[in-house]
Design an enzyme around this catalytic site. Sequence first.
Site, PDB file in Angstrom:
ATOM      1  N   LYS A 221       0.960  -1.310   0.084  1.00  0.00           N
ATOM      2  CA  LYS A 221       0.016   0.008  -0.024  1.00  0.00           C
ATOM      3  C   LYS A 221       0.794   1.328  -0.259  1.00  0.00           C
ATOM      4  O   LYS A 221       1.996   1.187   0.340  1.00  0.00           O
ATOM      5  CB  LYS A 221      -0.955  -0.064   1.212  1.00  0.00           C
ATOM      6  CG  LYS A 221      -2.121  -0.945   0.852  1.00  0.00           C
ATOM      7  CD  LYS A 221      -3.325  -0.764   1.841  1.00  0.00           C
ATOM      8  CE  LYS A 221      -4.492  -1.855   1.382  1.00  0.00           C
ATOM      9  NZ  LYS A 221      -5.534  -1.812   2.395  1.00  0.00           N
ATOM     10  N   ARG A 255      -3.777  -9.924   4.834  1.00  0.00           N
ATOM     11  CA  ARG A 255      -4.200 -10.019   3.696  1.00  0.00           C
ATOM     12  C   ARG A 255      -3.183  -9.741   2.682  1.00  0.00           C
ATOM     13  O   ARG A 255      -2.950  -8.636   2.855  1.00  0.00           O
ATOM     14  CB  ARG A 255      -5.525  -9.075   3.349  1.00  0.00           C
ATOM     15  CG  ARG A 255      -6.216  -9.053   1.997  1.00  0.00           C
ATOM     16  CD  ARG A 255      -7.286  -8.261   2.007  1.00  0.00           C
ATOM     17  NE  ARG A 255      -7.742  -8.094   0.509  1.00  0.00           N
ATOM     18  CZ  ARG A 255      -7.187  -7.163  -0.222  1.00  0.00           C
ATOM     19  NH1 ARG A 255      -6.165  -6.409  -0.038  1.00  0.00           N
ATOM     20  NH2 ARG A 255      -7.862  -7.149  -1.443  1.00  0.00           N
TER      21      ARG A 255
HETATM   22  C1  7PJ Z   1      -8.164  -4.309   1.822  1.00  0.00           C
HETATM   23  C2  7PJ Z   1      -9.469  -4.982   1.427  1.00  0.00           C
HETATM   24  C3  7PJ Z   1      -8.159  -4.179   3.410  1.00  0.00           C
HETATM   25  C4  7PJ Z   1      -9.851  -5.753   3.558  1.00  0.00           C
HETATM   26  C5  7PJ Z   1      -8.632  -4.068  -0.246  1.00  0.00           C
HETATM   27  C6  7PJ Z   1      -5.484  -2.957  -1.709  1.00  0.00           C
HETATM   28  C7  7PJ Z   1      -6.828  -1.963  -1.829  1.00  0.00           C
HETATM   29  N1  7PJ Z   1     -10.139  -5.825   2.591  1.00  0.00           N
HETATM   30  N2  7PJ Z   1      -9.591  -4.735   0.311  1.00  0.00           N
HETATM   31  N3  7PJ Z   1      -8.629  -5.062   4.089  1.00  0.00           N
HETATM   32  N4  7PJ Z   1      -7.816  -3.501   0.782  1.00  0.00           N
HETATM   33  N5  7PJ Z   1     -10.381  -6.493   4.592  1.00  0.00           N
HETATM   34  O1  7PJ Z   1      -5.568  -4.146  -1.514  1.00  0.00           O
HETATM   35  O2  7PJ Z   1      -4.528  -2.154  -1.912  1.00  0.00           O
HETATM   36  O3  7PJ Z   1      -7.137  -3.644   3.667  1.00  0.00           O
HETATM   37  S1  7PJ Z   1      -8.374  -3.387  -1.836  1.00  0.00           S
END
Ligand code: 7PJ
Length: 282
Positions: A221, A255
């Site tokens: 990020k 994640r």
């Molecule tokens: C997240 C997400 C996060 C959860 C995305 C990216 C943006 N779901 N979906 N937490 N980020 N739960 O991966 O850069 O931080 S999309």
Amino acid sequence: MLSLPRGRILDLTIPHVMGILNVTPDSFSDGGQHNEVDSAVKRALTMLEQGATIIDIGGESTRPGASDVLEQEELARVIPVIKALRKQSDCVISIDTSKAAVMTAAVHAGADIINDVRALQEPGALQAAVAADIPVCLMHMKGQPRSMQTAPHYDDVTSQVCEFLEHRANQCIEAGIKPEHIMIDPGFGFGKSLQHNYQLLAQLDKLQNLGYPILTGLSRKSMFGQLLNRPADERLSASLAGALICLQKGAVILRVHDVQQTVDVVRVHEATCNPLQTQPAV
Ligand code: 7PJ
């Protein structure tokens, strides 16, 4: 223990790596084409081999500045991939969506977890999640992806994120979501400045007071891009450092894009937490 459909469980006394599977197709296709589905499933199977226990499938880009995706398009992107992956694997599948219709179709196609960056606040989403009766991840976001990074303000970011998540979890329980199905996520990068993101990371342990399992997503990020002035494909070391900090502050699901490297981090963390049970890899 997180109980999943078809009698399966996810043991949250140990940390898990959730592999990100983005199915946002190129501009020449609406998704769902054979070669796209095939390569998405291949990528998922690779992440599982590398030690991911959850595959998070998403068809809506929620990156800062991203525009909305139509329901039909999102369905066409993710549902064929969920069906195809489910045919080949009994792995835990999470659907990254905010749309009720996508949640319902995804669960029907074999998804096990609803991961919603809008915490089930879109029309019909909470009802869809109650009906699905599966685990949900409630994430904090301030504003909407299109505009969330324009001068976000908090008096105390960690307290406000905690208050939101506690309030939202209570609303979900009132609506019929089982408390033991709820996971929470502070939403790194979603309506937060560089300083907010690092304040949240420093105080992530405070989220443990809410009593729900913590999921974090900081892989590649901009909180690393801005800090280090590096493009997304040069943020691996920073993401791994962030992953370790999350583990030390109580996150149980990470994640990430880079599964193999993050699994190594998890193993080092676990060996350090349980030195006497530690065994060499076979
Ligand atoms: C997240 C997400 C996060 C959860 C995305 C990216 C943006 N779901 N979906 N937490 N980020 N739960 O991966 O850069 O931080 S999309």
